[in-house]
Design a protein around this motif. Structure first.
Motif, PDB file in Angstrom:
ATOM      1  N   PRO A  83       0.814  -1.224   0.000  1.00 36.78           N
ATOM      2  CA  PRO A  83       0.000   0.000   0.000  1.00 36.78           C
ATOM      3  C   PRO A  83       0.846   1.271   0.000  1.00 36.78           C
ATOM      4  N   TRP A  84       1.971   1.262   0.690  1.00 42.21           N
ATOM      5  CA  TRP A  84       2.845   2.425   0.700  1.00 42.21           C
ATOM      6  C   TRP A  84       3.491   2.634  -0.667  1.00 42.21           C
ATOM      7  N   GLY A 121       0.735   3.899  -2.994  1.00 40.02           N
ATOM      8  CA  GLY A 121       0.209   5.209  -2.616  1.00 40.02           C
ATOM      9  C   GLY A 121      -1.263   5.370  -2.954  1.00 40.02           C
ATOM     10  N   ARG A 122      -1.585   6.435  -3.670  1.00 42.20           N
ATOM     11  CA  ARG A 122      -2.977   6.757  -3.972  1.00 42.20           C
ATOM     12  C   ARG A 122      -3.655   5.669  -4.809  1.00 42.20           C
ATOM     13  N   THR A 123      -2.880   4.988  -5.643  1.00 37.94           N
ATOM     14  CA  THR A 123      -3.459   3.912  -6.451  1.00 37.94           C
ATOM     15  C   THR A 123      -4.098   2.859  -5.558  1.00 37.94           C
ATOM     16  N   HIS A 124      -3.457   2.555  -4.436  1.00 36.42           N
ATOM     17  CA  HIS A 124      -4.023   1.579  -3.512  1.00 36.42           C
ATOM     18  C   HIS A 124      -5.164   2.192  -2.700  1.00 36.42           C
ATOM     19  N   ARG A 125      -4.982   3.414  -2.229  1.00 34.37           N
ATOM     20  CA  ARG A 125      -6.018   4.053  -1.402  1.00 34.37           C
ATOM     21  C   ARG A 125      -7.320   4.249  -2.168  1.00 34.37           C
ATOM     22  N   ASP A 126      -7.234   4.567  -3.458  1.00 28.68           N
ATOM     23  CA  ASP A 126      -8.424   4.872  -4.248  1.00 28.68           C
ATOM     24  C   ASP A 126      -8.985   3.662  -4.985  1.00 28.68           C
ATOM     25  N   GLU A 139     -10.919  -3.660  -1.660  1.00 30.70           N
ATOM     26  CA  GLU A 139     -10.019  -3.602  -0.510  1.00 30.70           C
ATOM     27  C   GLU A 139      -8.618  -4.081  -0.858  1.00 30.70           C
ATOM     28  N   ARG A 184       2.191   3.592  -9.351  1.00 29.93           N
ATOM     29  CA  ARG A 184       1.904   4.485  -8.228  1.00 29.93           C
ATOM     30  C   ARG A 184       1.047   5.679  -8.638  1.00 29.93           C
TER      31      ARG A 184
END
Length: 252
Positions: free
Chosen positions: A146-147, A150-155, A159, A239
């Protein structure tokens, strides 16, 4: 019709028991569904092909073969294309992609199918639990992914966008191919390939849902092929990706 798509390479020790377990699940009187198992034998050298031929006489099994090593991404692409071509009812039928090494519990097929039947167009497995021993490199890579993304994972619309154990309504795959006939995924690394396939499918889906699943590395019949450093390095280029909302006139 449920199309179970299995990319396999040198899985002679596990593919037979997995096929038989899938048959038992999908013919259980309390769940019975029409199904076809589609396997791509990706240049196996350990007798996987011979095992598959034996099971083809007792199961609704389609065997695709490649003499050259395709890798996970291109193998998954061929399987999804094959299922999309086979189905006469793409709005109703679904493809389920899973691994052939028994790390993914086949009983979760029931949850995937029922969620599709409930109206979802994509159902993504969420690796919320690990049953038994797990390779250390996989544990820390899952924490780091997830780190790295970044945003690719958060958005992401699910899940766990890296898990490939998923169900796709086949009209979604057909629409994705109609709009762009390039491969569903270009990456050989499995996490990156799973991310690419999801990004291709999501714009054509009205409903995307998750269902929890467990991985079972204690049942591995061979050492894990997962390479943590390679996986994370490959994810770096995704990312800056983004996710699109469902398109008008989606699958449902």
């Amino acid at each position: 019709m449920i199309y179970i798509c299995l990319p396999v390479h040198d899985e002679a020790r596990t593919i037979g028991p997995l096929l038989w377990k899938l048959k038992k699940i999908l013919t259980d009187p309390e769940f019975r569904r029409d199904f076809r198992i589609v396997v791509l034998d990706d240049a196996s050298t350990d007798g996987t092909g011979e095992v598959l031929e034996r099971y083809a006489t007792v199961l609704p099994l389609t065997i695709l073969t490649s003499q050259e090593r395709l890798g996970y991404g291109r193998a998954q692409d061929r399987l999804l294309r094959a299922a999309a071509e086979m189905t006469p009812y793409p709005k109703r039928d679904a493809a389920i992609v899973m691994q052939g090494d028994f790390t993914e519990d086949p009983t979760f097929v029931v949850d995937l199918v029922k969620t599709i039947e409930g109206g979802a167009d994509i159902v993504a497995g969420s690796r919320s639990d690990l049953d038994g021993p797990t390779p250390r490199s996989l544990r820390w890579a899952r924490r780091a992914a997830p780190w790295v993304l970044g945003r690719t994972h958060r958005d992401a619309p699910v899940e766990d966008p890296l898990c490939g154990y998923r169900a796709y309504r086949l009209i979604v795959a057909k629409k994705a191919l109609r709009d762009d006939d390039t491969p569903f995924c270009s990456a050989d690394e499995p996490w990156a390939a799973n991310l690419e396939v999801l990004s291709r499918m999501v714009p054509h889906a009205r409903r995307v849902e998750d269902t929890p699943l467990a991985l079972r590395y204690a049942l591995h019949a061979r050492p894990s092929r997962f390479q943590a450093i390679r996986a994370l390095r490959t994810l770096i280029r995704y990312r800056r990706g983004r996710w699109w909302p469902a398109v008008d006139g989606g699958a449902a």
